[in-house]
Motif scaffolding. Sequence first.
Motif, PDB file in Angstrom:
ATOM      1  N   GLN A  64       0.846  -1.190   0.000  1.00  0.00           N
ATOM      2  CA  GLN A  64       0.000   0.000   0.000  1.00  0.00           C
ATOM      3  C   GLN A  64       0.883   1.241   0.000  1.00  0.00           C
ATOM      4  OE1 GLN A  64      -2.342   1.104   3.538  1.00  0.00           O
ATOM      5  NE2 GLN A  64      -4.089   1.320   2.150  1.00  0.00           N
ATOM      6  N   LEU A  65       0.609   2.151  -0.923  1.00  0.00           N
ATOM      7  CA  LEU A  65       1.360   3.405  -1.026  1.00  0.00           C
ATOM      8  C   LEU A  65       0.432   4.566  -0.703  1.00  0.00           C
ATOM      9  CD1 LEU A  65       3.116   2.558  -4.371  1.00  0.00           C
ATOM     10  CD2 LEU A  65       4.200   2.657  -2.139  1.00  0.00           C
ATOM     11  N   ARG A  66       0.991   5.593  -0.087  1.00  0.00           N
ATOM     12  CA  ARG A  66       0.237   6.797   0.235  1.00  0.00           C
ATOM     13  C   ARG A  66       1.174   7.988   0.095  1.00  0.00           C
ATOM     14  NH1 ARG A  66      -3.853   7.913   4.928  1.00  0.00           N
ATOM     15  NH2 ARG A  66      -4.180   5.736   4.503  1.00  0.00           N
ATOM     16  N   VAL A  67       0.717   9.002  -0.596  1.00  0.00           N
ATOM     17  CA  VAL A  67       1.498  10.222  -0.781  1.00  0.00           C
ATOM     18  C   VAL A  67       1.010  11.258   0.214  1.00  0.00           C
ATOM     19  CG1 VAL A  67       1.997  12.109  -2.378  1.00  0.00           C
ATOM     20  CG2 VAL A  67       1.959   9.750  -3.210  1.00  0.00           C
ATOM     21  N   LYS A  68       1.965  11.933   0.823  1.00  0.00           N
ATOM     22  CA  LYS A  68       1.644  13.003   1.766  1.00  0.00           C
ATOM     23  C   LYS A  68       2.266  14.292   1.260  1.00  0.00           C
ATOM     24  CE  LYS A  68       1.939  14.394   6.520  1.00  0.00           C
ATOM     25  NZ  LYS A  68       2.124  14.014   7.893  1.00  0.00           N
ATOM     26  N   ASN A  69       1.479  15.342   1.209  1.00  0.00           N
ATOM     27  CA  ASN A  69       1.964  16.640   0.767  1.00  0.00           C
ATOM     28  C   ASN A  69       2.521  17.382   1.977  1.00  0.00           C
ATOM     29  OD1 ASN A  69       2.306  19.262  -0.211  1.00  0.00           O
ATOM     30  ND2 ASN A  69       0.653  19.007  -1.674  1.00  0.00           N
ATOM     31  N   LEU A  70       3.830  17.593   1.983  1.00  0.00           N
ATOM     32  CA  LEU A  70       4.469  18.216   3.141  1.00  0.00           C
ATOM     33  C   LEU A  70       4.375  19.740   3.137  1.00  0.00           C
ATOM     34  CD1 LEU A  70       7.701  16.060   3.321  1.00  0.00           C
ATOM     35  CD2 LEU A  70       5.610  15.826   4.667  1.00  0.00           C
ATOM     36  N   PHE A  71       4.134  20.348   1.977  1.00  0.00           N
ATOM     37  CA  PHE A  71       4.213  21.796   1.894  1.00  0.00           C
ATOM     38  C   PHE A  71       2.882  22.482   1.627  1.00  0.00           C
ATOM     39  CE2 PHE A  71       8.291  20.036   0.492  1.00  0.00           C
ATOM     40  CZ  PHE A  71       9.072  20.508   1.523  1.00  0.00           C
ATOM     41  N   ARG A  72       2.054  21.897   0.787  1.00  0.00           N
ATOM     42  CA  ARG A  72       0.817  22.562   0.413  1.00  0.00           C
ATOM     43  C   ARG A  72      -0.253  21.509   0.180  1.00  0.00           C
ATOM     44  NH1 ARG A  72      -1.329  23.957  -4.820  1.00  0.00           N
ATOM     45  NH2 ARG A  72       0.456  22.841  -5.612  1.00  0.00           N
ATOM     46  N   ALA A  73      -1.251  21.500   1.032  1.00  0.00           N
ATOM     47  CA  ALA A  73      -2.335  20.533   0.863  1.00  0.00           C
ATOM     48  C   ALA A  73      -3.163  20.904  -0.361  1.00  0.00           C
ATOM     49  CB  ALA A  73      -3.208  20.522   2.104  1.00  0.00           C
ATOM     50  N   CYS A  74      -3.251  20.002  -1.311  1.00  0.00           N
ATOM     51  CA  CYS A  74      -3.967  20.242  -2.555  1.00  0.00           C
ATOM     52  C   CYS A  74      -4.865  19.031  -2.824  1.00  0.00           C
ATOM     53  CB  CYS A  74      -2.953  20.424  -3.687  1.00  0.00           C
ATOM     54  SG  CYS A  74      -3.683  20.458  -5.319  1.00  0.00           S
ATOM     55  N   ASN A  75      -6.134  19.184  -2.590  1.00  0.00           N
ATOM     56  CA  ASN A  75      -7.097  18.094  -2.781  1.00  0.00           C
ATOM     57  C   ASN A  75      -6.783  16.877  -1.918  1.00  0.00           C
ATOM     58  OD1 ASN A  75      -8.443  19.629  -4.712  1.00  0.00           O
ATOM     59  ND2 ASN A  75      -7.147  18.844  -6.354  1.00  0.00           N
TER      60      ASN A  75
END
Length: 103
Positions: A64-75
């Motif tokens: 299972q992969l999950r991407v996390k936005n560290l700088f700017r939450a976009c959608n």
Amino acid sequence: MQTKFRVLLMMFAVLFLSFVSSVSHAQYLENVGPVTVTTDKPDYAPRSNAVFTGTGFQPNETVQLRVKNLFRACNTVTTDSSYLPWTVTADANGGFVTNWVVC
């Protein structure tokens, strides 16, 4: 005297937890081995394609992969700025390649 006993007990607890943690990590490496997930670029433009490559997994393992936005939450869909996870299946050699479209 009670303060010294508490300090001694805390030190013992920290040492014990450190030992348990290092043993479980060593056991994990022995059972699974070192796994890696890398991307094809260090940074991406919006709406570009990110390629993830994984190695060292068990043959046919579901990852299972999950991407996390560290700088700017976009959608993002969670409070920790993560996007929806997706799964891939490792090939017979324990590797995979998958894509993700950057927000």
